[in-house]
Design a protein around this motif. Structure first.
Motif, mmCIF file in Angstrom:
data_model
loop_
_atom_site.group_PDB
_atom_site.id
_atom_site.type_symbol
_atom_site.label_atom_id
_atom_site.label_comp_id
_atom_site.label_asym_id
_atom_site.label_seq_id
_atom_site.Cartn_x
_atom_site.Cartn_y
_atom_site.Cartn_z
ATOM 1 N N ASP A 1 0.810 -1.191 0.160
ATOM 2 C CA ASP A 1 0.016 -0.088 -0.105
ATOM 3 C C ASP A 1 0.896 1.270 0.000
ATOM 4 O O ASP A 1 2.015 1.107 0.592
ATOM 5 C CB ASP A 1 -0.890 0.118 1.171
ATOM 6 N N ALA A 2 0.364 2.213 -0.555
ATOM 7 C CA ALA A 2 1.002 3.662 -0.546
ATOM 8 C C ALA A 2 0.888 4.089 0.894
ATOM 9 O O ALA A 2 -0.289 4.495 1.226
ATOM 10 C CB ALA A 2 0.420 4.503 -1.580
ATOM 11 N N ILE A 3 1.824 4.355 1.599
ATOM 12 C CA ILE A 3 1.643 4.831 2.836
ATOM 13 C C ILE A 3 1.643 6.379 2.879
ATOM 14 O O ILE A 3 2.664 7.111 2.691
ATOM 15 C CB ILE A 3 2.910 4.232 3.853
ATOM 16 N N ASP A 4 0.465 6.866 3.399
ATOM 17 C CA ASP A 4 0.268 8.319 3.130
ATOM 18 C C ASP A 4 0.411 8.933 4.440
ATOM 19 O O ASP A 4 -0.257 10.171 4.386
ATOM 20 C CB ASP A 4 -1.038 8.730 2.365
ATOM 21 N N GLU A 5 0.611 8.368 5.472
ATOM 22 C CA GLU A 5 0.716 9.086 6.630
ATOM 23 C C GLU A 5 2.138 8.623 7.528
ATOM 24 O O GLU A 5 2.675 7.700 7.161
ATOM 25 C CB GLU A 5 -0.584 8.221 7.523
ATOM 26 N N PHE B 1 -0.739 -2.593 4.085
ATOM 27 C CA PHE B 1 -0.117 -3.797 3.626
ATOM 28 C C PHE B 1 1.041 -3.494 3.071
ATOM 29 O O PHE B 1 1.426 -2.664 2.186
ATOM 30 C CB PHE B 1 -1.091 -4.352 2.308
ATOM 31 N N GLY B 2 2.039 -4.241 3.629
ATOM 32 C CA GLY B 2 3.479 -4.207 3.478
ATOM 33 C C GLY B 2 4.315 -4.886 4.716
ATOM 34 O O GLY B 2 4.056 -5.130 5.645
ATOM 35 N N ASP B 3 5.435 -5.368 3.838
ATOM 36 C CA ASP B 3 6.549 -6.032 4.885
ATOM 37 C C ASP B 3 7.461 -5.165 5.678
ATOM 38 O O ASP B 3 8.070 -4.256 4.847
ATOM 39 C CB ASP B 3 7.213 -6.990 4.101
ATOM 40 N N ALA B 4 7.142 -5.115 6.814
ATOM 41 C CA ALA B 4 7.789 -4.176 7.772
ATOM 42 C C ALA B 4 9.242 -4.229 7.773
ATOM 43 O O ALA B 4 10.237 -3.511 8.305
ATOM 44 C CB ALA B 4 7.295 -4.033 9.055
ATOM 45 N N SER B 5 9.815 -5.482 7.346
ATOM 46 C CA SER B 5 11.255 -5.693 7.334
ATOM 47 C C SER B 5 12.067 -5.310 6.150
ATOM 48 O O SER B 5 13.213 -5.038 5.940
ATOM 49 C CB SER B 5 11.477 -7.379 7.141
ATOM 50 N N ARG B 6 11.236 -4.547 5.136
ATOM 51 C CA ARG B 6 11.901 -3.832 4.016
ATOM 52 C C ARG B 6 12.228 -2.454 4.157
ATOM 53 O O ARG B 6 11.311 -1.646 4.984
ATOM 54 C CB ARG B 6 10.781 -3.674 2.864
ATOM 55 N N PRO B 7 13.541 -2.217 4.212
ATOM 56 C CA PRO B 7 13.854 -0.788 4.729
ATOM 57 C C PRO B 7 13.164 0.598 3.976
ATOM 58 O O PRO B 7 12.803 1.601 4.614
ATOM 59 C CB PRO B 7 15.373 -0.469 4.323
ATOM 60 N N ASP B 8 12.807 0.153 2.439
ATOM 61 C CA ASP B 8 12.151 1.445 1.933
ATOM 62 C C ASP B 8 10.651 1.608 2.518
ATOM 63 O O ASP B 8 10.283 2.883 2.625
ATOM 64 C CB ASP B 8 11.820 1.166 0.326
ATOM 65 N N LEU B 9 9.953 0.609 3.043
ATOM 66 C CA LEU B 9 8.836 0.825 3.493
ATOM 67 C C LEU B 9 8.831 1.431 4.851
ATOM 68 O O LEU B 9 7.971 2.265 5.329
ATOM 69 C CB LEU B 9 8.015 -0.485 3.787
ATOM 70 N N ALA C 1 7.135 5.118 5.882
ATOM 71 C CA ALA C 1 6.376 5.269 7.048
ATOM 72 C C ALA C 1 6.878 6.169 8.256
ATOM 73 O O ALA C 1 6.004 6.551 8.974
ATOM 74 C CB ALA C 1 6.420 3.675 7.885
ATOM 75 N N GLY C 2 8.195 6.649 8.073
ATOM 76 C CA GLY C 2 8.387 7.764 8.841
ATOM 77 C C GLY C 2 9.444 7.211 10.023
ATOM 78 O O GLY C 2 9.505 7.670 10.957
ATOM 79 N N ILE C 3 10.214 6.200 9.810
ATOM 80 C CA ILE C 3 11.111 5.652 10.814
ATOM 81 C C ILE C 3 11.988 6.591 11.288
ATOM 82 O O ILE C 3 12.483 6.490 12.439
ATOM 83 C CB ILE C 3 11.919 4.334 10.414
ATOM 84 N N ALA C 4 12.453 7.439 10.338
ATOM 85 C CA ALA C 4 13.601 8.424 10.715
ATOM 86 C C ALA C 4 13.044 9.349 11.688
ATOM 87 O O ALA C 4 13.748 9.878 12.654
ATOM 88 C CB ALA C 4 14.088 9.162 9.513
ATOM 89 N N GLN C 5 11.761 9.723 11.564
ATOM 90 C CA GLN C 5 11.386 10.933 12.644
ATOM 91 C C GLN C 5 10.476 9.851 13.654
ATOM 92 O O GLN C 5 10.043 10.822 14.813
ATOM 93 C CB GLN C 5 10.216 11.642 11.941
ATOM 94 N N ALA C 6 10.287 8.639 13.653
ATOM 95 C CA ALA C 6 9.593 8.009 15.000
ATOM 96 C C ALA C 6 10.260 8.202 16.092
ATOM 97 O O ALA C 6 11.453 8.209 16.248
ATOM 98 C CB ALA C 6 9.290 6.730 14.435
#
Length: 632
Positions: free
Chosen positions: A409-413, A462-470, A474-479
């Motif tokens: 899915d396109a993560i828009d948040e 929908f998406g595999d959270a082990s993928r770095p691009d996802l 999703a904003g892991i850098a700011q989380a």
């Protein structure tokens, strides 16, 4: 007598050493038993000619297994299987027997011998397949149910096969000395065909009627004795008696035991019967697998290894092709189709029975039968490898294709909290955060879990959270917080390691399956780890203390102190665990630490309780049994 004790010790020691090693390596118990048999038989020569006799005895484990399988069903479930039982099972046996006969005729065997060979290789190994499916929890899968239907039909088909083989006698073959079965007990040996049919019908009816009407009074009478060993003896008597009765009328003992199990499926004594039969079944099946490995004749194998290997692979490939086609026809698709195919692609233990019977009735030459018995054994030996192929190649491939069939899915948040996994564990975490108005982004790569979460209005991507691009999207850098709640042990560890390496400032919370997994997650860098069963077990323990008369306040205090003391010794336990992981299979310090924890817990609890002022503690009277029942 001493010789028997030594042989028993050798068989048991081989199983004790080999099977845990095989399970530890992820190879399954069946391969462990087979390897143990090869080591103590052909390799070291610790056991010899007695293996054939022991194998006949150990085959009774198959009878017990089908009795237990029958008790898992009921007549309605059996009726629901009728299409696959007769249709799929009948086609599998017929097509495989025809293919086997064609290949054997092409190799130069007379049509009578070729037909017998086709029938022998049409059968699969009930013992290996059901044991492996049970171990892997695949019995109730679509492929597992299909495999069981075919195996059950094969066990039924053994009866007409045994009746057909004497009609295929080749006058040119010399009779095998001592092979006459005339001395065996039989109720139908000299009866005409119509008399034989009547006796068979009467026997089956006796098993059904006796099991339905006589078993309950019998077990009630035995239970009144209050002796567990008498109940065990009764359970064994029942299974052995039915197997003997079926043998007397030339029916399959395994089929009779299965029928009795179905009749007793709704009995109130079912669970006690299972508990008493299960250990004997497991031991005898293990012994059977060992004898298969020990019975391999290495002299014949080395002299004809290329022929045996080629025939063994041909059996597996031909059967697999037929099974795969049947799976498609009967709607067993995807990974379940391959489970059905690879699970049944071998020859079976009844093949040894039919080979011996064919020699006795001058249908197959002894030297040919010896070669074919090694082909049967080789195909059975390769079966665990086929299940490993399914686990490690086929299943991951289908899971990857299923997930890849839908783009992420396109993560828009973006949010300060990212949650990986929204199953039974992650969903509770998300609901708690959402109830407190905390923004979060939820990821899961299982479509079913996403659909479930969306039913309760929880937005999930929908998406595999082990993928770095996802994760970056999703904003892991700011989380501020990353919660790992997936149910895959290895992926969870890898995910924690990646996030802590690339974004060390993100606080990582992780779900652990057990203590060892929690230590792996801590080692990977998780800031906080919670075992999925730890706190629920403590809660239940507190209820147990209360039920035994401990004051509820003291029970609650005990759980708090328990957690506090464990946390205080966490580093020591972690170091002891690392010793075990580094190859020290038993660390005495690990056990000593747990004893030390319990002693510290007892002392701390007494001190905490003594410090409470008695007047602040309400009077507590534990409920008596009657009151507990009323409250329940």
């Amino acid at each position: 007598m001493t010789e028997y004790f030594v042989q028993a010790f050798i068989y048991l020691a081989a199983a004790v050493i080999a099977v845990p090693l095989a399970r530890r390596m992820g190879l399954g118990s069946v391969l462990g038993y087979l390897v143990a048999g090869v080591v103590i038989g052909p390799v070291t020569g610790l056991v010899g000619q007695e293996t054939t006799t022991i194998q006949h005895f150990a085959e009774f484990g198959v009878v017990m297994m089908l009795f237990l399988v029958g008790m898992e069903l009921d007549p309605k479930a059996l009726w629901a299987m009728r299409v696959r039982l007769v249709g799929m099972g009948g086609l599998q046996v017929g097509l495989t027997a025809a293919a086997g006969m064609g290949i054997a005729s092409w190799l130069g065997l007379p049509w009578q011998s070729a037909l017998a060979v086709g029938l022998i290789f049409a059968l699969s190994s009930t013992a290996i397949v059901l044991q492996t499916l049970n171990e892997k929890g695949l019995v109730k899968s679509e492929g597992g149910r299909g495999a069981f239907s075919v195996l059950l039909f094969q066990d039924i088909a053994v009866i007409p096969m045994l009746a057909l083989i004497p009609l295929l006698t080749l006058p040119g073959l010399a009779a095998v000395e001592g092979a006459d079965h005339a001395g065996g007990l039989s109720l139908v040996a000299h009866l005409p065909a119509w008399g034989h049919a009547l006796v068979v019908i009467g026997t089956v009816a006796a098993v059904i009627v006796g099991g339905y009407y006589l078993s309950r009074p019998l077990f009630r009478y035995v239970v009144q004795s209050g002796l567990r060993e008498v109940f065990t003896a009764t359970a064994l008597m029942l299974v052995i008696g039915i197997a003997a009765l079926m043998s007397l009328v030339n029916l399959s003992p395994a089929l009779g035991a299965f029928l009795a199990g179905v009749v007793l499926a709704n009995s109130e004594f079912r669970h006690e019967l299972e508990a008493n039969i299960e250990p004997f079944k497991g031991l005898l099946l293990g012994l059977f697998f060992i004898t298969v490995g020990a019975g391999i004749n290495f002299e014949v194998l080395t002299a004809n290894w290329s022929t045996i290997l080629a025939l063994g692979l041909a059996v597996i490939l031909v059967k697999a092709g037929i099974l795969l086609a049947l799976a498609r026809v009967f709607g067993i698709r995807g990974s379940n189709g391959w489970l059905f195919t690879l699970g049944l692609a071998q020859a079976g233990e009844f093949g040894f029975v039919l080979l011996g019977y064919s020699i006795q009735n001058q249908v197959i030459a002894p030297e040919t039968a010896q070669l074919l018995s090694l082909v049967v054994a080789l195909s059975m030996f390769l079966t665990p490898a086929l299940f490993i192929l399914y686990d490690r190649v086929v299943l991951p491939r289908y899971q990857a294709v299923r997930n890849a069939s839908r783009e992420a899915d396109a993560i828009d948040e973006q949010a300060p909290v990212i949650v990986a996994g929204v199953g039974r564990f992650g969903q509770v975490v998300c609901r708690l955060l959402r109830a407190n108005r905390i923004p979060l982004v939820v990821l899961d790569h299982e479509i079913k879990q996403i659909e479930n979460s969306r039913r309760i209005k929880m937005k999930t991507f929908f998406g595999d959270a082990s993928r770095p691009d996802l994760l970056e999207t999703a904003g892991i850098a700011q989380a501020r917080l990353f919660i790992v709640a997936i149910d895959d042990r290895d992926r969870a560890v890898n995910m924690v390691r990646h996030v802590k390496h690339t974004h060390p400032g993100v606080w990582v919370l992780a779900r652990a399956f057990d203590r060892g997994h929690s230590y792996q997650l801590r080692e990977a860098g998780a800031d906080d780890v919670v075992s999925e069963t730890y706190h629920s077990a403590l809660e239940l323990g507190a209820h147990a203390l209360t039920a035994m008369g401990v004051h509820p306040m003291r029970a609650k205090q005990t759980t708090w102190t328990f957690i506090e003391k464990e946390n205080a010794h966490q580093d020591e336990l972690f170091e002891a665990w690392k010793e075990i992981e580094e190859g020290i299979h038993f660390s005495p310090r690990y056990g000593e630490l747990f004893m030390k924890l319990e002693e510290a817990l007892g002392s701390a609890m007494q001190q905490d309780w003594d410090e409470l002022r008695p007047e602040t503690v309400p009077v507590w009277t534990p409920l008596d049994r009657k009151g507990s029942d009323e409250r329940a």
